[in-house]
Design an enzyme around this catalytic site. Sequence first.
Site, PDB file in Angstrom:
ATOM      1  N   TYR A 113      -0.833  -0.119  10.331  1.00 42.07           N
ATOM      2  CA  TYR A 113      -0.930  -0.834   9.052  1.00 42.07           C
ATOM      3  C   TYR A 113       0.202  -0.409   8.114  1.00 42.07           C
ATOM      4  CZ  TYR A 113      -2.968  -1.991   4.451  1.00 42.07           C
ATOM      5  OH  TYR A 113      -3.193  -2.449   3.173  1.00 42.07           O
ATOM      6  N   SER A 132       0.842  -1.190   0.000  1.00 39.62           N
ATOM      7  CA  SER A 132       0.000   0.000   0.000  1.00 39.62           C
ATOM      8  C   SER A 132       0.874   1.235   0.000  1.00 39.62           C
ATOM      9  CB  SER A 132      -0.881   0.000   1.251  1.00 39.62           C
ATOM     10  OG  SER A 132      -1.445   1.281   1.441  1.00 39.62           O
TER      11      SER A 132
END
Lengths: 458, 262
Positions: B168, B155
């Site tokens: 995350y 990501s």
Amino acid sequence: MADWVKRDMEGWGRWPVISAEVARPETRADMVKAVGDSQGDGLLAYGLGRSYGDTALHSGHVVMTTRLDRFLAFDPATGWLKAEAGVSLEEVLRVFVPRGFFLPITPGTKFVTLGGALACDVHGKNHHVDGSFSNHVRSFELLTASGEVLEVRKETHPELWKATVGGLGLTGVVLSVELRLTPVAGPWIEMESVRVEDLDHFFAVSAESTGFTHTVGWIDCVTTGKAMGRGIFMRGRHAPQGIEAKKSLLGRVVDAADRLLDVPIDGPGWLLNQATVKAFNEVYFRKHPRGQKNSIVHYEPFFYPLDAVRHWNRIYGKRGFLQYQMVLPKTPDQRPLREILGAITRSGFGSFLAVIKEFGPTDNGWLSFPTPGVTLALDFPNHGAPLLELLERLDAITVEAGGRVYLGKDARVSRESFQRMYPEWEAWKAARDAVDPKGVFRSTMGERLGLVTPGGRS
Amino acid sequence: MERGEGGNEQPRSGVEGAVRGAAVVFGVTSRVGRELALRFAERGHPVWVGARDQAEAERIAKDIAVRTRVVAISGGFDARAVETHAALVSSIEAAVGPIERMVIAFGDMGDDGRRDPQMLRRIVEVNYLGAASLAELVADQMAARGRGIIAALGSVAGDRGRQSNYAYGSAKGALALYLQGLRNRVFSKGVHVMTAKLGFIDTRMTWGLATKIPIASPEAASHAVLEAMEARRDDLYWPPFWRGVMGVIKAIPEAGFKRLSL
């Protein structure tokens, strides 16, 4: 990021618009959880939004089925396909036409889900031969209000079957459907079109078209008098092996343009008025030569002429439009049909496209639309109260004749008219209340028609 | 393990009869992961697809088998149970043959706003530990055979720590760093490792996200990832404008960055 999102939802007619809490589960487990989460203010499944009015709308929770779109099994020896409810007809065609299979039934757009096709028990140009969608389904999985998943077959759950097929999503969420595809030689259709000069001529041509599996007519509902009901009758069948169209230069250009055609913005309100509709009808009729024309065409323009224009519903502008489709039992003189055409013509609300077809025998769900007779589908720009008055008059003629309107396209029929059009609604309601005693599954249409109890427990 | 049923049609061989090795996707309930598995099958790779939700993986394998008539097998796995991973990789190869393509598509963003040690452990164990463990084991198998391509779907959140999702982001960033080392280690053995950094894709993670930033389709993302893998690119930003966006975000001096609310 939350699973439930506040959204304004609308059907293909863009009227009415209803705000809902919307989720789009990506897995079956998430779908089951969503149904469990949202019992307080009711729930409804939503597919590709091609029902026209408030069939798929609900002011509580709405779950989109489009991500549950897996093919689960296919047997090429028999054509049986098992697929999840979010699979679109377009996807079925894309995967299976090259392998020699076609949909047994298709409505006039391929942008509908299998779940939606079952919930509206859709019909197509071959109704008089092959019946409606549910005639080609042998089982479906239904996620019920209790969270249980039932495998429903006509034999094992006869009442739940008749309540769910054509049941507008009000018995639960359809998870998968087992549908039998039809073997075909290829994508080609042998088509004939016949110019029909009036209503009697339409029925004469329809009667002599027994050699064709697919028939439909377009009629001019602006013209009155002797030529009332003039139009073009189209009939076709899947072409046998070895028959295919040569690809013309024009055909290639049309293919390329197909991918580009879109209505990116709302049309202005004046675009479809009495004059333009009348002109369109005149041109459409006149461009077809007198008599008959034969051709080999691809299935796309034959079945889905309007799909080539992505958002054609925007042509009607922000106010949206209403589609009115009814079926009338056949009578020797077609008096109710003439009354309906007369009422439309007198009202001055022309319909851009009026589609006419004869239905065959039926044995489907309690709320399935098709019944033997002649069906007429009309589009009207949303003119508000005066249009609604006209449609009330059409309802009255329809009820009087023992006919009914198509709920997959409706946004406004009254509860009283509905109950007379669908006398089996009480049987439907008993079966639906048995499977969903707390009234979890609800819709704007269901509340309007008295199929479910608004805001709560029935 | 369950074998998807594509009916009784003959299984298709690969493109132009080429025999391709297996493609495996861990975390196939991610929409991009599912699309990638389908892309591999369309190219003739037999596929193995795995997810924590085994029933869901099985439905996806069936879908791939029906659509492509290629062998598609599914299984369950737990990214955090690293002690099970070696046996898992062996059983996958026993079922679909030598792995030639591997995609790590799973990820866990944790629960919104919950910042406790258990949540932190879960995020790190799924996104970093589990992914690194599987990549390491499969890379060894590939290295022994002298070929293979691995991709991890990361990501853009892994490019810089920000208050909105740094647990995350740091796990994804750590994975990218790990894979950089792995890439270096197996390069000479004919194995390639790629990190894909995805921006907003129309998936569960972005559902309902109110943003003016364009959201890409999972299908388009799968084509981009596949092409980049086959071209043996080291990293991929998708949609491509994210490379520029993250370039700017990474260039902001920390002295100023820490004052921003991103």
